[in-house]
Design a protein around this motif. Structure first.
Motif, PDB file in Angstrom:
ATOM      1  N   SER A 108       0.840  -1.191   0.000  1.00  0.00           N
ATOM      2  CA  SER A 108       0.000   0.000   0.000  1.00  0.00           C
ATOM      3  C   SER A 108       0.872   1.236   0.000  1.00  0.00           C
ATOM      4  O   SER A 108       2.031   1.202   0.428  1.00  0.00           O
ATOM      5  CB  SER A 108      -0.929   0.024   1.220  1.00  0.00           C
ATOM      6  OG  SER A 108      -0.176   0.097   2.415  1.00  0.00           O
ATOM      7  N   THR A 118       0.494   5.836   0.443  1.00  0.00           N
ATOM      8  CA  THR A 118      -0.344   6.985   0.737  1.00  0.00           C
ATOM      9  C   THR A 118       0.251   8.219   0.080  1.00  0.00           C
ATOM     10  O   THR A 118       1.426   8.216  -0.331  1.00  0.00           O
ATOM     11  CB  THR A 118      -0.484   7.232   2.253  1.00  0.00           C
ATOM     12  OG1 THR A 118       0.806   7.583   2.788  1.00  0.00           O
ATOM     13  CG2 THR A 118      -0.999   5.985   2.964  1.00  0.00           C
ATOM     14  N   ASP A 119      -0.531   9.280  -0.002  1.00  0.00           N
ATOM     15  CA  ASP A 119      -0.088  10.518  -0.633  1.00  0.00           C
ATOM     16  C   ASP A 119       0.738  11.360   0.334  1.00  0.00           C
ATOM     17  O   ASP A 119       0.612  11.259   1.553  1.00  0.00           O
ATOM     18  CB  ASP A 119      -1.295  11.348  -1.083  1.00  0.00           C
ATOM     19  CG  ASP A 119      -2.142  10.639  -2.122  1.00  0.00           C
ATOM     20  OD1 ASP A 119      -1.618   9.718  -2.783  1.00  0.00           O
ATOM     21  OD2 ASP A 119      -3.328  11.007  -2.255  1.00  0.00           O
ATOM     22  N   ARG A 143       0.912   9.238  -3.911  1.00  0.00           N
ATOM     23  CA  ARG A 143       1.658   8.001  -3.648  1.00  0.00           C
ATOM     24  C   ARG A 143       3.088   8.237  -3.175  1.00  0.00           C
ATOM     25  O   ARG A 143       3.917   7.344  -3.239  1.00  0.00           O
ATOM     26  CB  ARG A 143       1.655   7.112  -4.904  1.00  0.00           C
ATOM     27  CG  ARG A 143       0.267   6.721  -5.359  1.00  0.00           C
ATOM     28  CD  ARG A 143       0.300   5.938  -6.658  1.00  0.00           C
ATOM     29  NE  ARG A 143       0.719   6.768  -7.782  1.00  0.00           N
ATOM     30  CZ  ARG A 143      -0.083   7.565  -8.466  1.00  0.00           C
ATOM     31  NH1 ARG A 143      -1.358   7.659  -8.150  1.00  0.00           N
ATOM     32  NH2 ARG A 143       0.365   8.285  -9.472  1.00  0.00           N
ATOM     33  N   ASP A 147       8.325   5.889   5.588  1.00  0.00           N
ATOM     34  CA  ASP A 147       7.575   7.134   5.761  1.00  0.00           C
ATOM     35  C   ASP A 147       8.449   8.300   5.291  1.00  0.00           C
ATOM     36  O   ASP A 147       9.445   8.635   5.940  1.00  0.00           O
ATOM     37  CB  ASP A 147       7.189   7.311   7.231  1.00  0.00           C
ATOM     38  CG  ASP A 147       6.327   8.538   7.466  1.00  0.00           C
ATOM     39  OD1 ASP A 147       6.101   9.308   6.503  1.00  0.00           O
ATOM     40  OD2 ASP A 147       5.878   8.736   8.603  1.00  0.00           O
TER      41      ASP A 147
END
Length: 379
Positions: A218, A220-221, A231, A252
């Motif tokens: 996965s 995330t933005d 992304r 992160d």
């Protein structure tokens, strides 16, 4: 350690090699050249290089910076081949992976056969077979920059797994965090958060635990004020290895804290390591704890200038006419591992519903070029 050569043309043997850096951005001049400069100045390694100044080429005019760095700036790839004989030259291909096959083919047409290729080798699986075929037909020796495989910490952990002193390895975990807002915002070549730090740690997982398949992925933005970079915030990945154990990865790129942590869980204990977070300090730490012990042992500090160690080993291998020269450390196949990393990242993007990358995009250099050393991806 190299792409399998077949039908290799005869070449002149030489113990002293020239250097041609393709891409004058952060990876080429900021990392590769700085490592090469230090190695060329060391008495014990100075004899690996020809006395001529290395050559650099970029799509931009970087002649002023090249002169300041003590390099020769080529006006074109053809000009570079005239400045330093391709038969005795190692090419450091420090452009982004888009258009990687086309660049390799253009350089092979000029007679170059020894390559140190920036990671990732390509952005998707479509280009892998083409590069393999090119390497076989032209007799190319391809090395894919893999400093974490050459890392003193990785080699300590590899030895620990092989010795079995803490029992069988049961799981791996990686945490790779850093603030990357500015560099992401000024770049037009984003990719995804899967592609920034994870290529290093996935290679280590394959080295320690063998081949694997993707279970989950996965992204995330990244959000900075009212700007959203799709992304490029966080990435999570889970691999299942052939023996059944799992590796978990979390990266992160919006974290205010820099960390490159690896955790190994064994039947009878655990190991926790921290890779260097930048080129500012080349030290890693390793802590071991047995299950019956209430507290872990004191951390061991390891000098870990991984990129320098990697580049030196590559040049020694090339100077030995392609025969790997062992220094007693565990041997790894960086080409095969890098190839598998590309495949696993492609599977991860599919699971994370990431649109496919355009592998045919024209190659870029400069600030958009991917950095070489995972321990030095600043920004």
């Amino acid at each position: 350690m190299t792409a399998p050569p077949a039908g290799s043309p005869p070449e002149r043997k030489s113990a002293m090699l020239n250097t041609f850096i393709v891409g004058g951005g952060r990876a080429g001049l900021g990392l590769h050249w700085q490592v090469l400069r230090r190695l060329r100045e060391r008495p014990e390694t100075a004899g690996l290089w020809a006395p001529e100044r290395p050559v650099v080429w970029d799509v931009r005019d970087i002649s002023a910076r090249a002169r300041a760095e003590g390099l020769r700036a080529a006006r074109s790839l053809e000009h570079a081949a005239a400045l330093a004989d391709p038969a005795d030259t190692v090419v450091h291909l420090c452009t982004p992976p888009f258009g990687r096959f086309e660049m390799l083919r253009a350089l092979a047409d000029l007679g170059y056969t020894r390559f140190v290729v920036e990671k990732p080798m390509t952005v998707g699986v479509a280009g892998l077979d083409a590069i393999d075929t090119l390497a076989r037909v032209r007799g190319l020796r391809l090395r894919v920059v893999s400093p974490w495989l050459a890392s003193a910490l990785t080699q300590e952990l590899t030895a620990q797994v092989r010795r079995g002193g803490l029992g069988a390895l049961r799981s791996l975990s990686f945490t790779q965090s850093k603030p990357r807002w500015s560099r992401t915002l000024r770049s037009h070549d984003h990719g995804t958060a899967l592609d920034v730090e994870l290529p290093h740690s996935i290679g280590v997982a394959l080295q320690l635990a063998g081949d694997a398949r993707v279970l989950a992925a996965s992204v995330t933005d990244m959000r900075v004020g009212d700007r959203v970079v799709p992304r490029m915030g966080t990435a999570s990945l889970t691999l299942r290895h052939q023996g059944g154990m799992t590796s978990e990865f979390h990266s992160d790129l919006t974290s205010p804290i820099r960390e490159r942590r690896i955790g190994l869980r064994f039947d009878a204990g655990e190991a926790v390591g921290h890779y260097p977070i930048s080129e500012v300090d080349h030290h890693a730490s390793l802590t071991l704890r047995r299950s019956e012990e209430a507290a872990p042992a004191a951390p061991r500090l390891l000098f870990d200038d991984a990129l320098t160690r990697y580049v030196e080993q590559v040049y020694r291998d090339f100077a030995a006419d392609g025969t790997p020269v062992s220094d007693g450390t565990p041997v790894y196949d960086d080409y095969a591992i890098a190839r598998r990393v590309v495949q696993l990242l492609q599977d991860a993007r599919l699971l994370a519903a990431v649109p496919p990358a355009d592998e045919g995009a024209p190659p870029l250099t400069g600030a958009a070029a991917a950095p070489a050393n995972g321990a030095a991806d600043e920004g």
